[in-house]
Design an enzyme around this catalytic site. Sequence first.
Site, PDB file in Angstrom:
ATOM      1  N   CYS A   1      -9.645 -10.143   7.062  1.00 58.30           N
ATOM      2  CA  CYS A   1     -10.527  -9.022   7.357  1.00 58.30           C
ATOM      3  C   CYS A   1     -10.767  -8.255   6.063  1.00 58.30           C
ATOM      4  O   CYS A   1      -9.816  -7.885   5.368  1.00 58.30           O
ATOM      5  CB  CYS A   1      -9.898  -8.124   8.420  1.00 58.30           C
TER       6      CYS A   1
ATOM      7  N   CYS B   1      -9.173  -4.251   6.180  1.00 57.45           N
ATOM      8  CA  CYS B   1      -7.739  -3.987   6.011  1.00 57.45           C
ATOM      9  C   CYS B   1      -7.061  -5.024   5.132  1.00 57.45           C
ATOM     10  O   CYS B   1      -5.885  -4.881   4.798  1.00 57.45           O
ATOM     11  CB  CYS B   1      -7.047  -3.930   7.362  1.00 57.45           C
TER      12      CYS B   1
ATOM     13  N   CYS C   1     -36.282  -0.708 -26.538  1.00 60.64           N
ATOM     14  CA  CYS C   1     -37.143  -0.929 -25.375  1.00 60.64           C
ATOM     15  C   CYS C   1     -36.432  -0.697 -24.055  1.00 60.64           C
ATOM     16  O   CYS C   1     -37.077  -0.652 -23.006  1.00 60.64           O
ATOM     17  CB  CYS C   1     -37.715  -2.347 -25.400  1.00 60.64           C
TER      18      CYS C   1
ATOM     19  N   CYS D   1     -19.610  18.982 -13.130  1.00 61.90           N
ATOM     20  CA  CYS D   1     -20.475  19.015 -11.955  1.00 61.90           C
ATOM     21  C   CYS D   1     -20.112  17.889 -10.992  1.00 61.90           C
ATOM     22  O   CYS D   1     -19.245  17.057 -11.266  1.00 61.90           O
ATOM     23  CB  CYS D   1     -21.939  18.920 -12.367  1.00 61.90           C
TER      24      CYS D   1
ATOM     25  N   CYS E   1     -18.743   1.153 -12.984  1.00 66.43           N
ATOM     26  CA  CYS E   1     -19.654   0.080 -12.591  1.00 66.43           C
ATOM     27  C   CYS E   1     -21.116   0.482 -12.763  1.00 66.43           C
ATOM     28  O   CYS E   1     -22.018  -0.311 -12.517  1.00 66.43           O
ATOM     29  CB  CYS E   1     -19.396  -0.343 -11.141  1.00 66.43           C
TER      30      CYS E   1
ATOM     31  N   CYS F   1     -19.666   6.140 -12.147  1.00 73.23           N
ATOM     32  CA  CYS F   1     -18.551   5.201 -12.105  1.00 73.23           C
ATOM     33  C   CYS F   1     -18.655   4.207 -13.253  1.00 73.23           C
ATOM     34  O   CYS F   1     -19.722   4.026 -13.850  1.00 73.23           O
ATOM     35  CB  CYS F   1     -18.538   4.473 -10.759  1.00 73.23           C
TER      36      CYS F   1
ATOM     37  N   HIS G   1      -8.532 -10.873  12.466  1.00 75.07           N
ATOM     38  CA  HIS G   1      -8.146 -10.458  13.821  1.00 75.07           C
ATOM     39  C   HIS G   1      -9.420 -10.197  14.629  1.00 75.07           C
ATOM     40  O   HIS G   1      -9.870  -9.061  14.747  1.00 75.07           O
ATOM     41  CB  HIS G   1      -7.243  -9.224  13.787  1.00 75.07           C
TER      42      HIS G   1
END
Length: 273
Positions: free
Chosen positions: A90, A93, A26, A163, A170, A168, A98
């Site tokens: 952050c 980075c 299904c 192609c 995930c 991925c 900051h």
Amino acid sequence: MRKCMETYSSIHVKEGTVNQLLCPYCGGMVLPGILKSLLGNIKFERWESLLLQRTLESMSDIVYCPRCESACLEDGDHHAQCTKCFFSFCSLCRQRRHVGLACPPPELTLEILMERQVSSQLNEDQTRRVQDKINEILSLKMVLVDSKQCPSCKIGIFKTAGCNKMVCKCGQLFCYNCGKAIKGYDHFREGCNLFPRETIQTRARAMAEPPPVVIVTVDHPCPICMQMNVKLTTDNYMFCSTCHNHYCYLCQKSVRDCFKHFGLHGCQRYTEE
């Protein structure tokens, strides 16, 4: 039937593709109770862990703490605070928060870390963490040179052939050419090429120019009259125009029955030379 489902489920758990572990009939999600009976306790726990990880990776506001790797919620300014170690950072980075300042470039971060590494004030654990961060920045720079990032989980992916439609781990589909998330092949009808232009041109040239036929001539004497005969093809069944002898090019014996001589237990009829 149960054995097939056990194998099917185990393969997806082993490969980490739990988002694709669906009912083959299904197309719906397999109930956890059924999966547990198919996988057993250990594999089922891995399925739960992977499913949670894939769910978090698919959420655009989930980031991971650079100190303890716990999942954290990101605000609109790319800032997050870990609820486990309380580190405020952050998300771009992965440095200390900051506010109002631009992220430092990787080269500057790498320089600061290398200067800190030679400092004698660092203990063993701090030295290890600094070295891990240096290796992470260097690895990321090398990966980004020849790879494209998945638009969902940001992992670097290399394409060696094929192609531009990428899948991925995930489960996210994206275009390798522009890096945008896609759903099917409609993207390649409107913008990017499905195959790289170089690949298309190479295939077109190969179809337009058939490979040249190379004919190798071999002079060979007849085993009866020693008349030289020319062998033009890969066929080892020879005929002498002088004495009308049929013979084998490989064993030089006369051949009365072609099918018996070039049989399963005899000489090979055609050979590349």
